[in-house]
Scaffold this motif. Sequence first.
Motif, mmCIF file in Angstrom:
data_model
loop_
_atom_site.group_PDB
_atom_site.id
_atom_site.type_symbol
_atom_site.label_atom_id
_atom_site.label_comp_id
_atom_site.label_asym_id
_atom_site.label_seq_id
_atom_site.Cartn_x
_atom_site.Cartn_y
_atom_site.Cartn_z
ATOM 1 N N THR A 51 0.741 -1.187 0.026
ATOM 2 C CA THR A 51 0.059 -0.072 0.106
ATOM 3 C C THR A 51 0.854 1.324 0.109
ATOM 4 O OG1 THR A 51 -0.400 -0.226 2.486
ATOM 5 C CG2 THR A 51 -2.211 -0.949 1.102
ATOM 6 N N ALA A 52 1.966 1.123 0.285
ATOM 7 C CA ALA A 52 3.021 2.365 0.506
ATOM 8 C C ALA A 52 3.130 2.905 -0.919
ATOM 9 C CB ALA A 52 4.431 1.903 1.023
ATOM 10 N N ALA A 53 3.453 4.257 -1.067
ATOM 11 C CA ALA A 53 3.583 4.820 -2.377
ATOM 12 C C ALA A 53 5.058 4.636 -2.466
ATOM 13 C CB ALA A 53 3.035 6.169 -2.382
ATOM 14 N N ASP A 54 5.315 4.884 -3.819
ATOM 15 C CA ASP A 54 6.833 4.759 -4.500
ATOM 16 C C ASP A 54 7.575 5.334 -3.457
ATOM 17 O OD1 ASP A 54 5.985 3.170 -6.128
ATOM 18 O OD2 ASP A 54 6.146 4.701 -7.811
ATOM 19 N N VAL A 55 7.477 6.830 -3.174
ATOM 20 C CA VAL A 55 8.210 7.529 -2.161
ATOM 21 C C VAL A 55 7.211 8.404 -1.276
ATOM 22 C CG1 VAL A 55 9.716 9.266 -1.767
ATOM 23 C CG2 VAL A 55 9.979 7.974 -3.791
ATOM 24 N N THR A 56 7.352 8.301 0.145
ATOM 25 C CA THR A 56 6.506 9.003 0.880
ATOM 26 C C THR A 56 7.136 10.204 1.811
ATOM 27 O OG1 THR A 56 5.150 6.963 1.053
ATOM 28 C CG2 THR A 56 4.801 8.525 2.801
ATOM 29 N N ILE A 57 6.668 11.362 1.757
ATOM 30 C CA ILE A 57 7.345 12.363 2.603
ATOM 31 C C ILE A 57 6.462 12.739 3.852
ATOM 32 C CG2 ILE A 57 8.077 14.770 2.467
ATOM 33 C CD1 ILE A 57 7.626 13.566 -0.888
ATOM 34 N N LYS A 58 7.113 12.660 4.878
ATOM 35 C CA LYS A 58 6.382 13.073 6.171
ATOM 36 C C LYS A 58 6.983 14.273 6.872
ATOM 37 C CE LYS A 58 3.252 9.899 6.338
ATOM 38 N NZ LYS A 58 2.188 9.177 6.608
ATOM 39 N N ARG A 94 6.362 11.412 -11.262
ATOM 40 C CA ARG A 94 5.472 11.349 -12.143
ATOM 41 C C ARG A 94 4.150 12.134 -11.572
ATOM 42 N NH1 ARG A 94 1.262 7.782 -13.317
ATOM 43 N NH2 ARG A 94 2.176 6.141 -11.869
ATOM 44 N N ALA A 95 3.754 11.685 -10.437
ATOM 45 C CA ALA A 95 2.713 12.685 -9.688
ATOM 46 C C ALA A 95 3.121 12.762 -8.375
ATOM 47 C CB ALA A 95 1.528 11.845 -9.916
ATOM 48 N N PHE A 213 -0.831 19.378 4.747
ATOM 49 C CA PHE A 213 -1.010 17.949 4.546
ATOM 50 C C PHE A 213 -0.519 17.131 5.765
ATOM 51 C CE2 PHE A 213 -1.715 19.636 0.067
ATOM 52 C CZ PHE A 213 -2.839 18.833 -0.175
ATOM 53 N N THR A 214 -0.687 15.915 5.964
ATOM 54 C CA THR A 214 0.225 14.984 6.743
ATOM 55 C C THR A 214 0.995 14.559 6.093
ATOM 56 O OG1 THR A 214 -1.485 13.329 6.607
ATOM 57 C CG2 THR A 214 -2.008 14.728 8.235
ATOM 58 N N GLY A 215 1.182 14.345 4.739
ATOM 59 C CA GLY A 215 2.214 13.816 3.956
ATOM 60 C C GLY A 215 2.055 14.229 2.470
ATOM 61 N N VAL A 216 2.881 13.833 1.904
ATOM 62 C CA VAL A 216 3.059 13.650 0.510
ATOM 63 C C VAL A 216 3.485 12.333 -0.217
ATOM 64 C CG1 VAL A 216 3.912 14.499 -1.619
ATOM 65 C CG2 VAL A 216 3.562 15.985 0.287
ATOM 66 N N THR A 217 2.517 11.769 -0.796
ATOM 67 C CA THR A 217 2.971 10.337 -1.683
ATOM 68 C C THR A 217 3.233 10.600 -2.955
ATOM 69 O OG1 THR A 217 0.506 9.932 -2.472
ATOM 70 C CG2 THR A 217 1.286 9.125 -0.237
ATOM 71 N N VAL A 218 4.395 10.004 -3.504
ATOM 72 C CA VAL A 218 4.767 10.282 -4.917
ATOM 73 C C VAL A 218 4.818 8.987 -5.645
ATOM 74 C CG1 VAL A 218 7.139 10.629 -6.090
ATOM 75 C CG2 VAL A 218 6.757 11.910 -3.973
ATOM 76 N N THR A 245 11.410 5.337 0.865
ATOM 77 C CA THR A 245 10.882 4.755 -0.275
ATOM 78 C C THR A 245 10.076 3.790 0.249
ATOM 79 O OG1 THR A 245 12.704 3.139 0.138
ATOM 80 C CG2 THR A 245 13.042 5.241 -1.345
ATOM 81 N N LYS A 246 9.293 3.019 -0.726
ATOM 82 C CA LYS A 246 8.250 2.098 -0.723
ATOM 83 C C LYS A 246 9.073 0.781 0.399
ATOM 84 C CE LYS A 246 5.630 -1.025 -3.625
ATOM 85 N NZ LYS A 246 4.309 -0.153 -3.676
ATOM 86 N N GLU A 247 10.220 0.609 -0.152
ATOM 87 C CA GLU A 247 11.024 -0.682 0.411
ATOM 88 C C GLU A 247 11.371 -0.081 1.965
ATOM 89 O OE1 GLU A 247 11.996 1.032 -2.409
ATOM 90 O OE2 GLU A 247 10.937 -0.600 -3.721
ATOM 91 N N GLU A 248 11.730 0.976 2.147
ATOM 92 C CA GLU A 248 12.029 1.467 3.475
ATOM 93 C C GLU A 248 10.793 1.472 4.359
ATOM 94 O OE1 GLU A 248 15.829 4.229 2.916
ATOM 95 O OE2 GLU A 248 13.396 5.132 3.042
#
Lengths: 850, 258
Positions: A51-58, A94-95, A213-218, A245-248
């Motif tokens: 469910t995690a996005a490719d990269v997540t910013i918090k 991309r988005a 926002f509480t975060g940004v998903t990429v 990252t998604k993996e982290e």
Amino acid sequence: MFKTSIRNFLAHKGRMALSTLAVLLGVAFVSGTLVFSDTINVAFTGIAGSTAADVTIKPKQAFTPEVEDRGLSGETPTLPAGVVAKVAAVQGVRAAHGQVSLQNLTVVDKDDKPVGPTTGAPTLGQNWYDDPQVHLVQGHAPTKAGEIVLDQASARHKDIHLGDPLRILTPTGSMPGTVVGVVTFTTGNPGVTMAYVDTATAQAQLLGKPDQFTGVTVDTAPGTGHTTAQERIKAALGDGYSVATKEEQAQTAAQQISSFLSVVTLALLGFAGLAVLVGIFLILNTFAMLVAQRTRELGLLRALGAGRGQVLRSVLTEALLLGVIGSTLGLGVGIGLAAGLKSLISDFGVDLSGTALVIGPVTPVAAYAVGVLVTLVAAYLPARRAARISPMAALREAAVPAEPRLGRRTVLGAVLLVAGLGLLYGASTHHATIVTAGALLGGGIVASLLALVVLGPALSRVVVYGLGAPYPAVFGAVGRMSRLNAVRNPRRTGATAGALMISLSLVGAVAVLAASLTTSVDRDVDNTFGADYVLSGNGATPIGHEVTEKVRAIPGVQAVTRQRYAVAHLNGFQLVLSGVDVATVDQAVKPQYVAGSTADVAAGKVMVDETTATADGLRVGSPVELHFLNGKVGTLTVGAISKPPAGAGKDGGSWEVSLDTLNRFAPEAQDFALYLNTASGADRSKVQAGLETALAGYPQVTVQSQADYKKSITGQVDTVLYLVYALLALAIVIAVLGVVNTLALSVIERTREIGLLRAIGTSRAQVGRMVRLESVLIAVHGALLGLGLGLAWGVAGQKVLELYGITALSIPWTTILAVLAGAAVAGLAAAVVPAVKAARMRVLGAIATS
Amino acid sequence: MSTATAATRATPRTIAARAEALTKAYGSGETRVVALDAVDVAVRQGEFVAIMGPSGSGKSTLMHCLAGLDTATSGQILIGDTEITRLKDKKLTQLRRDKVGFIFQAFNLLPTLTALENITLPMDIAGRKPDQVWLDRVIDTVGLSGRLKHRPTELSGGQQQRVACARALASRPEIVFADEPTGNLDSRAGAEILGFLRQSVDGLGQTIVMVTHDPVAASYADRVLFLADGRIVDELPEPTADSVLDRMRRFDGAGRRS
């Protein structure tokens, strides 16, 4: 010799059955636990990972709080909307979606009933954006205020359809709306309730902060690796954000889940270990009896030239067979158990259908290691005894087992007992630190348990004979024979009762501690509960300011004392800081000060409980440097020290400041609990009615009077207590199987005696009664020893836990008597089959048996 | 068949146990084995009867049936006035307890109980108080007064068997059945037991049926019944060891001829 082992094993299938069952149960519990926790682990990690996005910013936090404390303060760290645009501009992105995701929510239906789970899994509120993991199956996406999209599992569970009204309750207010869509998730749903609204509404109404926002998903562009994107984003944003990252994300989720699961797994394995330990007694007895019955046969083998080693190995080979068969069956049953648990929790809304049962390599290894090792260890003593049989035994008249010499054993046992009791006494009088007291307690428990196991045979002679004293008078000749039969083989009676003793000692200790805790809390509440009502949220989440305002407006309410929490680090260890309205706290919770007073807290100083103060070397005037979640750091002075409240064992201790002080460091903390004092002369029933009206729309808020509060604490203690009892039941069942086993083998051994008794006029009923009475004696003996031991542990444990506020000792005599009575009933139940077998014995056949 | 011996007695006595047309068969059809073939026996009160015969002759089966330990295939068995072939297990157990005494070849006593407790066991089981005067007399007769507190393992084989005899007599049963009571004893201890059994018939008026293969043991009886192939083939009143041996030789010869 191997052939003889197999033949013997097959010849005694029936007698081996109960031992196999004991191994099976223990191994099944072990492997079931492992399979289940592996499955949950993989399922949740998989969901978290995919469910995690490719990269997540918090937004960056000073530290990661413990999972269970995350919702306490109600603070939600946010980042400005501008970050989304910055991220979107990074090459390879991309988005970028601004995300509003909130955990401390309640969603209620038109009857103000919560839609989400009230315990366990959270209810999440989120803004709607294009997420490839989320699929609309009905209706449309939310586009304006008042439109809500719900997840399918929750909709089905609560029978909610498109067009139904819903309300989302947040710490800052409530948002009414209508269901316009239903979604499913690619990865399944582990029990979470999800409510989506459009981004603007989410920001304004859920978060209460437009443009945040509480975060940004990429989503990364094709050809851009997650790590590459992560590095570029980090460079673009600078410090102050955590970029994963998604993996982290998946890895972090996995770590959190496994650290939580490992506690549960360890506890379950502990109970499994106990069951296995109890099983050892049963197996030991079986082999001891088989060896005794085969004395002549083994003597013959020796006379024919078999070496001691060969005899030893032949008995151990039988044990090995038993262990392998029991482990194999147990592994199978354990996997079935895990499958059953998996489908059971799906009934509670945790859908794991996407994940197959996970049987890791550890599971079969552990299953066989436990099963085989346990059987071999248990069979070793009897096997050694078998090897010592002299060839002359083959020639002697049917073996009358010599009275075992228990001298050395008794001395060893007595020494252990004295040592154990000494350690327990030391633990209960030692008031320095929990570590040394705990070590003394642990040593005392182990030594006293070992002592009673070692003393078992000697004790069984004395105690069983003593317990049976009224038998001849009450049950006549049958009673006398039961009493004598029960002490006939002290080693066997000792081991049989020992199994029961171990399981019931824990029951006794846990019962004493639980009763002491309840009494302590009761007393504590009487001493400190000054409010007429306390309001708190369901689950560890704040109740929100809206409720506070409504409650303040109720006529007849004189004072509302607010309590908020903030999570902070002191010297790298997490603690939970409580902030209260100092003006009314004395009347709301009657703090018990050892040093200082509320005035010191009002002056901006901090109060800490005595146990924590002692452990951390703090006294009035000591400075404490607190690091808060949002990065703020405050150096406070200890101004007051309180008595430790009951159950103060919560990590980090009990810390309190004034609400103003808390707000300085955690300005976004939400009201967590409210303490209400009614005005003198106010009509309590009117206040109660006012509360009910005011809170009708807030099912997440619980109102408790002093009595309710006590009851809820008692209820929590009872829940844990029953859970522990349920888990101990496995060991108890195995111990009772041990009684069945012993009786069954004794009946076979005494075939001729029973035949003689029947010949000279003992009725079937009398023979059955004789077996049952013997069984009751053994069971009550085991229960008595176990409960005695448990009482000693419980009393010592309570004294040790005085440091953690369990100041009252309470011994639950009714529980103890009930367990004794239960043991007698278990004894009767254990005797059913052996008694029938004995009673049905054909007289002539029995007499003719050699 | 017993008219001759009955006539030799001074006073007519009632029957303590009787079997009429007693048949015991195992299996059915071709594998049917007849252990007792329409046997008629009567044992009078105060009589000491020995049953002899080669192994497989049915002597033990006859005793077990008479004692209510084994069930008959057909025929009637009476203990006193009670017809026992139709009794249910419960009644039969009560009958064994109250009206029958047993002495077995070996393993006669419960190892956990003392000698005295073993002796009074049938009465204890029944929940009755023993008749103390009678009990003392029985114990005196078997010469066990000094050993009442001992456990069976602390007694010699002969002493153990004397305890068993005392137990069989202590409840004043109508009839005592003894299954090779001297089979495991040396000749001196055996003679003691037999002397004691004889004495209990003469002095205490006990009725005893004893299965034995020892002519000397049989010579203590009032009457010897010879069994072969499930039938009573002969009987010998007022036996001596020699006369029994003599009869057995002839009987062996007869057996071989048939």
